[in-house]
Scaffold this motif. Structure first.
Motif, mmCIF file in Angstrom:
data_model
loop_
_atom_site.group_PDB
_atom_site.id
_atom_site.type_symbol
_atom_site.label_atom_id
_atom_site.label_comp_id
_atom_site.label_asym_id
_atom_site.label_seq_id
_atom_site.Cartn_x
_atom_site.Cartn_y
_atom_site.Cartn_z
ATOM 1 N N ALA A 167 0.817 -1.219 0.000
ATOM 2 C CA ALA A 167 0.000 0.000 0.000
ATOM 3 C C ALA A 167 0.846 1.261 0.000
ATOM 4 O O ALA A 167 0.389 2.323 -0.444
ATOM 5 N N ALA A 215 -3.331 2.580 -10.882
ATOM 6 C CA ALA A 215 -4.015 1.679 -9.953
ATOM 7 C C ALA A 215 -4.372 2.390 -8.657
ATOM 8 O O ALA A 215 -5.448 2.160 -8.087
ATOM 9 N N THR A 216 -3.491 3.263 -8.173
ATOM 10 C CA THR A 216 -3.753 3.995 -6.940
ATOM 11 C C THR A 216 -4.938 4.933 -7.095
ATOM 12 O O THR A 216 -5.773 5.065 -6.185
ATOM 13 N N SER A 275 -7.444 4.759 -9.535
ATOM 14 C CA SER A 275 -8.709 4.129 -9.941
ATOM 15 C C SER A 275 -9.163 3.010 -9.011
ATOM 16 O O SER A 275 -10.356 2.717 -8.931
ATOM 17 N N LYS A 276 -8.203 2.353 -8.326
ATOM 18 C CA LYS A 276 -8.509 1.176 -7.506
ATOM 19 C C LYS A 276 -9.186 0.078 -8.335
ATOM 20 O O LYS A 276 -9.949 -0.728 -7.805
ATOM 21 N N LYS A 277 -8.854 0.049 -9.610
ATOM 22 C CA LYS A 277 -9.434 -0.938 -10.520
ATOM 23 C C LYS A 277 -8.325 -1.543 -11.385
ATOM 24 O O LYS A 277 -7.280 -0.925 -11.576
ATOM 25 N N ILE A 320 -5.689 -5.227 -8.436
ATOM 26 C CA ILE A 320 -5.604 -4.796 -7.050
ATOM 27 C C ILE A 320 -5.854 -6.002 -6.135
ATOM 28 O O ILE A 320 -6.913 -6.633 -6.215
ATOM 29 N N ASN A 322 -6.784 -6.349 -2.995
ATOM 30 C CA ASN A 322 -7.350 -5.665 -1.827
ATOM 31 C C ASN A 322 -8.062 -6.704 -0.974
ATOM 32 O O ASN A 322 -9.289 -6.713 -0.843
ATOM 33 N N ASP A 332 -3.390 -4.307 0.569
ATOM 34 C CA ASP A 332 -3.734 -3.369 -0.508
ATOM 35 C C ASP A 332 -2.568 -3.361 -1.490
ATOM 36 O O ASP A 332 -1.935 -2.344 -1.728
ATOM 37 N N ILE A 388 -0.658 -4.006 -5.159
ATOM 38 C CA ILE A 388 -0.858 -3.854 -6.607
ATOM 39 C C ILE A 388 -0.019 -4.925 -7.290
ATOM 40 O O ILE A 388 1.205 -4.961 -7.138
#
Length: 390
Positions: free
Chosen positions: A201, A239-240, A242-244, A264, A266, A277, A279
């Motif tokens: 993260a 990625a950070t 959009s979290k997608k 992600i 998560n 969290d 990537i």
């Protein structure tokens, strides 16, 4: 115009024709080659990005399943320990789990104050007291941490409460997950040119398949995990934000230009507080992905060069042939002009002779007329004489 003048004009015509053909054909060939290579590059890039995204997703699911299995094992330990907190029962419980699984560096059971009641590795403990994950487990929740560096070792903790017969926590079972498992979890067994990278993260490197097989914390640290400098590239930034999952072309932790996708991780285990969290990115070197385009570009340059030479040769041949025809036409035109001038001179001379003849004929007619008049006068005189004689 002289013969040398016509030859110079023929040479100039030939080169002008070559220049005109090159001006038209070369840009067309270059444009066509650029369009073909650009289309190929786009297709190969899209394919590599899709492959990277699918690979990162598969790796993410593998890690999530593995963590759920670890949670299920700790749950079983907590149930067995909750039924009987005697030292003998706790020792048998840990001996069984340690003999069956080698995915843990350490498993221990403590009381609610962090005192170690039993541990799978004699002389070692997690120093649970005061740790945030320990407080979470004491509060009755499952705790999961990311990789945390403690000097020359790394801890990756999964802990859950031990619930007694009264329904309240009576202790904590905690496990230090074996970091060597990262080599298996994050490696989808692709070829050596494909890599998978995981960052936490805080964007610090957790593992990269370029590190190879890892068997210990010290080896993972030596390979560059959890370095002070965070990883920063296009994939992580996207990625950070959009979290997608997504795709990107970026520089990997080693500074290589790569193309791939990311997902992600998560992971929040059921009933757990504290989630991974991470990537996860899977990528291939751009030089490998676009190698066919580079080869195609090289072949295209060769084809364009050959086409240019063919165009030049064709233009020279065509120009030379047409120049010869033009020179032949010019020679014929010159000869015809000379003949026309000669005929004109002859016609002019004939006209002069005709004019002279006409003049002579006019003089003869005048003389004949004068003679006729004299004859008429003579005839009249003779007639007068005859009249007189008569």
């Amino acid at each position: 115009m002289t013969v040398s003048g016509w030859m110079r004009r023929g040479v100039r015509y030939r080169y002008r024709l070559v220049a005109a053909m090159l001006l038209v054909s070369v840009p067309l060939m270059v444009a066509l080659a650029w369009l073909l290579t650009a289309a190929s590059s786009a297709d190969l890039t899209a394919s590599a990005e899709a492959k990277g995204q699918n690979t990162s997703r598969a790796v993410t699911l593998r890690v999530e399943d593995w963590l759920r299995d670890r949670q299920a094992q700790l749950k079983q330990i907590s149930i067995q320990a909750g039924d009987d907190m005697s030292p003998a029962n706790l020792r048998n419980t840990l001996d069984g789990i340690q003999q069956s699984y080698d995915v843990y560096d350490l498993v221990e059971i403590t009381d609610l104050h962090g005192k170690v009641l039993v541990t799978s590795a004699r002389g070692q403990s997690l120093a649970a007291g005061g740790q945030s994950w320990f407080r979470t487990a004491v509060d009755g929740h499952t705790a999961l941490t990311s990789l945390v560096r403690h000097g020359s070792r790394i801890e990756w903790i999964l802990a859950r409460p031990i619930v007694g017969p009264g329904g309240h926590p009576t202790g904590v079972v905690a496990a230090s997950l074996h970091v060597g498992e990262l080599s298996n979890l994050l490696n989808p067994e692709l070829d050596s040119k494909n890599t998978v990278t995981a960052v936490d993260a805080t964007h610090h490197l957790v593992y990269d398949t370029a590190m190879g097989a890892i068997s210990s914390s010290s080896q993972l640290l030596t390979a560059g995990a959890l370095a002070s400098q965070p990883v920063d590239n296009t994939a992580i930034s996207q990625a950070t934000r959009s979290k997608k999952p997504g795709v990107a072309r970026f520089l990997d932790p080693n500074g290589n230009d790569v193309i791939g996708g990311y997902d992600i991780l998560n992971t929040c285990l059921p009933g757990a507080r504290g989630c991974l969290d991470w990537i996860i990115s899977a990528q291939q070197p751009a030089s490998v992905v676009l190698a066919p385009v580079a080869n195609q570009r090289t072949r295209t340059i060769v084809i364009v060069a050959i086409g240019t030479l063919v165009a030049v040769a064709a233009a020279l041949v065509f120009g030379t042939r047409e120049a010869k025809k033009l020179r032949s036409l010019a020679d014929q035109t010159t000869l015809s002009g000379l003949e026309v001038r000669s005929s004109a001179a002859e016609l002019s001379a004939s006209s002069d002779e005709l004019a002279a003849t006409t003049t002579l004929q006019s003089a003869a007619v005048t003389q004949a007329t004068s003679t006729t008049e004299e004859l008429a006068r003579a005839s009249a005189a003779i007639a007068d004489t005859v009249d007189e004689v008569a």
